[in-house]
Design an enzyme around this catalytic site. Structure first.
Site, mmCIF file in Angstrom:
data_model
loop_
_atom_site.group_PDB
_atom_site.id
_atom_site.type_symbol
_atom_site.label_atom_id
_atom_site.label_comp_id
_atom_site.label_asym_id
_atom_site.label_seq_id
_atom_site.Cartn_x
_atom_site.Cartn_y
_atom_site.Cartn_z
ATOM 1 N N THR A 203 -21.569 12.349 7.657
ATOM 2 C CA THR A 203 -21.720 10.999 8.666
ATOM 3 C C THR A 203 -21.877 11.612 9.986
ATOM 4 O O THR A 203 -21.593 12.603 10.216
ATOM 5 C CB THR A 203 -20.642 9.929 8.142
ATOM 6 O OG1 THR A 203 -21.136 8.602 8.667
ATOM 7 C CG2 THR A 203 -19.291 10.328 8.751
ATOM 8 N N ASN A 204 -21.556 10.449 10.940
ATOM 9 C CA ASN A 204 -21.742 10.696 12.363
ATOM 10 C C ASN A 204 -20.674 9.760 12.983
ATOM 11 O O ASN A 204 -20.199 8.711 12.394
ATOM 12 C CB ASN A 204 -23.072 10.482 12.812
ATOM 13 C CG ASN A 204 -23.738 9.262 12.797
ATOM 14 O OD1 ASN A 204 -23.095 8.232 13.153
ATOM 15 N ND2 ASN A 204 -24.797 9.260 11.830
ATOM 16 N N ARG A 205 -20.772 9.726 14.159
ATOM 17 C CA ARG A 205 -19.627 8.958 15.092
ATOM 18 C C ARG A 205 -20.081 7.499 15.434
ATOM 19 O O ARG A 205 -19.390 6.546 16.155
ATOM 20 C CB ARG A 205 -19.336 9.662 16.355
ATOM 21 C CG ARG A 205 -18.484 11.068 15.990
ATOM 22 C CD ARG A 205 -18.143 11.309 17.344
ATOM 23 N NE ARG A 205 -17.710 10.599 18.312
ATOM 24 C CZ ARG A 205 -18.162 10.683 19.638
ATOM 25 N NH1 ARG A 205 -19.382 11.405 19.991
ATOM 26 N NH2 ARG A 205 -17.947 9.773 20.504
ATOM 27 N N SER A 206 -21.133 7.105 14.821
ATOM 28 C CA SER A 206 -21.733 5.839 15.083
ATOM 29 C C SER A 206 -20.381 4.679 14.644
ATOM 30 O O SER A 206 -20.272 4.774 13.467
ATOM 31 C CB SER A 206 -22.834 5.226 14.476
ATOM 32 O OG SER A 206 -23.251 4.190 14.610
ATOM 33 N N ALA A 270 -27.552 4.760 13.411
ATOM 34 C CA ALA A 270 -27.636 6.381 13.579
ATOM 35 C C ALA A 270 -27.945 6.857 11.979
ATOM 36 O O ALA A 270 -26.942 7.133 11.132
ATOM 37 C CB ALA A 270 -26.437 7.043 14.203
#
Ligand code: PMT
Length: 396
Positions: A203-206, A270
């Site tokens: 995943t990512n930091r959004s 994102a």
């Protein structure tokens, strides 16, 4: 900034207004609190002044302020809210009775007025109360419908105080420009999660904050809003329809299914650019010292949306960059044939990903470049909507 005359009358829900005042303070609203004598029996004026640091008035004949309270206050505010509104206060105002500070201020006030009826179900359904509330609606009051559920006295029915979120939304809506009325806006927000095995994912930091603020602002300005959201620890903005998704593929399916409905599509999510080529059925065991995960490209939703859209649909992309912000954003805008792109530099921790703040540069199809300095995402969202509005007008 809203200048709110918050009138509290004597219902058991008066204690819930403390939380409302606290939220208003956090938002930076200016508030004056007016209480009836019976409201002070439920909650002390000290509780309100403590959470809000706002003046609290209870006595129409208090001369210590050197002013005639109800006339001065009713000229000061730009919106008046009666919460909770008892059957008694509704009856008085509907019939022009002004026998305490709240009813006097309400009769003298000329701006938008919100009533939040909250009472026992039999009192609420009494034809006299129904008629009084109808009379208030006909004379321009915005009367919120109480929620149905268990009431303070143990009965079940309609009469519960609604969510404070709804009251704040109504305040903002009534004071807002209503310039997106009947416009259908589709927003994507948050990260996606691409599973590796049953317990792990990429995943990512959004956080979803940017997209949620856009959805909220559009709703307040009168739009119909669908928010397609990856996993985010945020509550759905009042009045917005949210569809939850996990993966890039689920987000693509949801967007393609809903996009025909939209006049404006704003893609703030994102979305993962790559996902594991295969998802394992069982949890990966810690048996080897090194392992590779083979990744494959996901489908570019924004590119596809822009390619298949109808001519009158307005498509806005985002660009999250750590270098060559404008160059990369312009390339994305031109290659995907977007109407607008919102570029943000995500290399700083005090803006962009997982922050309540952002700083953006907006590129429009007609070569306009508009920079918005670091500010709250709620402010950036309003600006994005302003720019979309003016740009859509130019295109029309
Ligand atoms: O969620 P927050 O914590 O509030 O943070 C906000 C944000 C930084 C996530 C937001 O402001 C933002 O920049 N969103 C876009 C992030 C991103 O994925 O940017 P990108 O440059 O990689 O993608 C460009 C555009 O293509 C984006 O509109 C994205 O939604 C879209 N995209 C990307 C990949 C993909 N497979 N499909 C897409 O549609």
């Amino acid at each position: 900034m809203p200048k709110i005359l918050l009138c509290v009358t004597g219902g058991i829900a008066a204690y819930k207004v403390i939380d409302l005042v606290s939220s208003m303070r956090k938002r930076g609203d200016e508030v004056r609190i007016l209480m009836t004598e019976s409201a002070t029996r439920f909650v002390s004026p000290i509780s309100f002044s403590s959470v809000g640091a706002f003046p609290v008035y209870t006595d129409a004949f208090d001369v210590n302020n050197g002013m005639i309270l109800h006339t001065t206050l009713s000229l000061w505010g730009n919106i008046l809210v009666v919460a909770p509104m008892t059957a008694n206060t509704a009856a008085k105002i509907a019939n022009g009775i002004a026998d305490n500070l709240v009813t006097m201020a309400a009769l003298a006030f000329k701006g938008p007025k919100i009533g939040v009826p909250s009472m026992n179900v039999r009192m609420y359904e009494n034809p006299i109360t129904v008629e009084n509330l109808l009379k208030l609606s006909k004379s321009g009051w915005h009367i919120l419908e109480p929620a149905t559920g268990h009431l303070a006295d143990g009965e079940y029915g309609k009469g519960r105080y609604p969510d404070n979120e709804q009251i704040l939304f109504e305040i903002d809506r009534l004071l807002g420009p209503n310039d997106y009325k009947d416009v259908n806006v589709l927003v994507t927000a948050g990260p996606t999660r691409e599973p590796i095995d049953p317990v792990r994912y990429i995943t990512n930091r959004s956080s979803g904050k940017m997209g949620y603020e856009i959805a909220k602002a559009a709703k307040i300005r009168g739009a119909n809003v669908i928010l397609i959201s990856g996993p985010a620890a945020l509550s759905v903005p009042y009045g917005v329809e949210r569809q939850n998704v996990q993966t890039a593929e689920e987000m693509r399916n949801a967007v393609l299914e809903r996009m025909n409905w939209a006049d404006i599509i704003i893609m703030a999510a994102a979305v993962a650019d790559y996902k594991p080529s295969a998802v394992l059925n069982q949890k990966i065991k810690k048996r080897v010292d090194e392992m590779d995960i083979h990744l494959v490209k996901t489908k570019d939703i924004l590119e596809e949306v822009s390619r298949i859209r109808k001519p009158n649909q307005f498509v806005v992309g985002f660009a999250a960059e750590t270098e060559n912000l404008l160059e990369n954003a312009r390339y994305k805008m031109e290659s995907k044939k977007l109407d607008m792109i919102v570029a943000n530099d995500v290399s700083h921790s005090n803006v962009g990903f997982d922050s309540s703040y952002n700083e953006v540069t907006i590129l429009c199809g007609n070569n306009d470049v508009i920079h918005i300095e670091r500010n709250k995402k709620s402010y950036i969202a309003q600006n994005i909507l302003d720019i979309i509005k003016s740009h859509r007008v130019k295109l029309a």
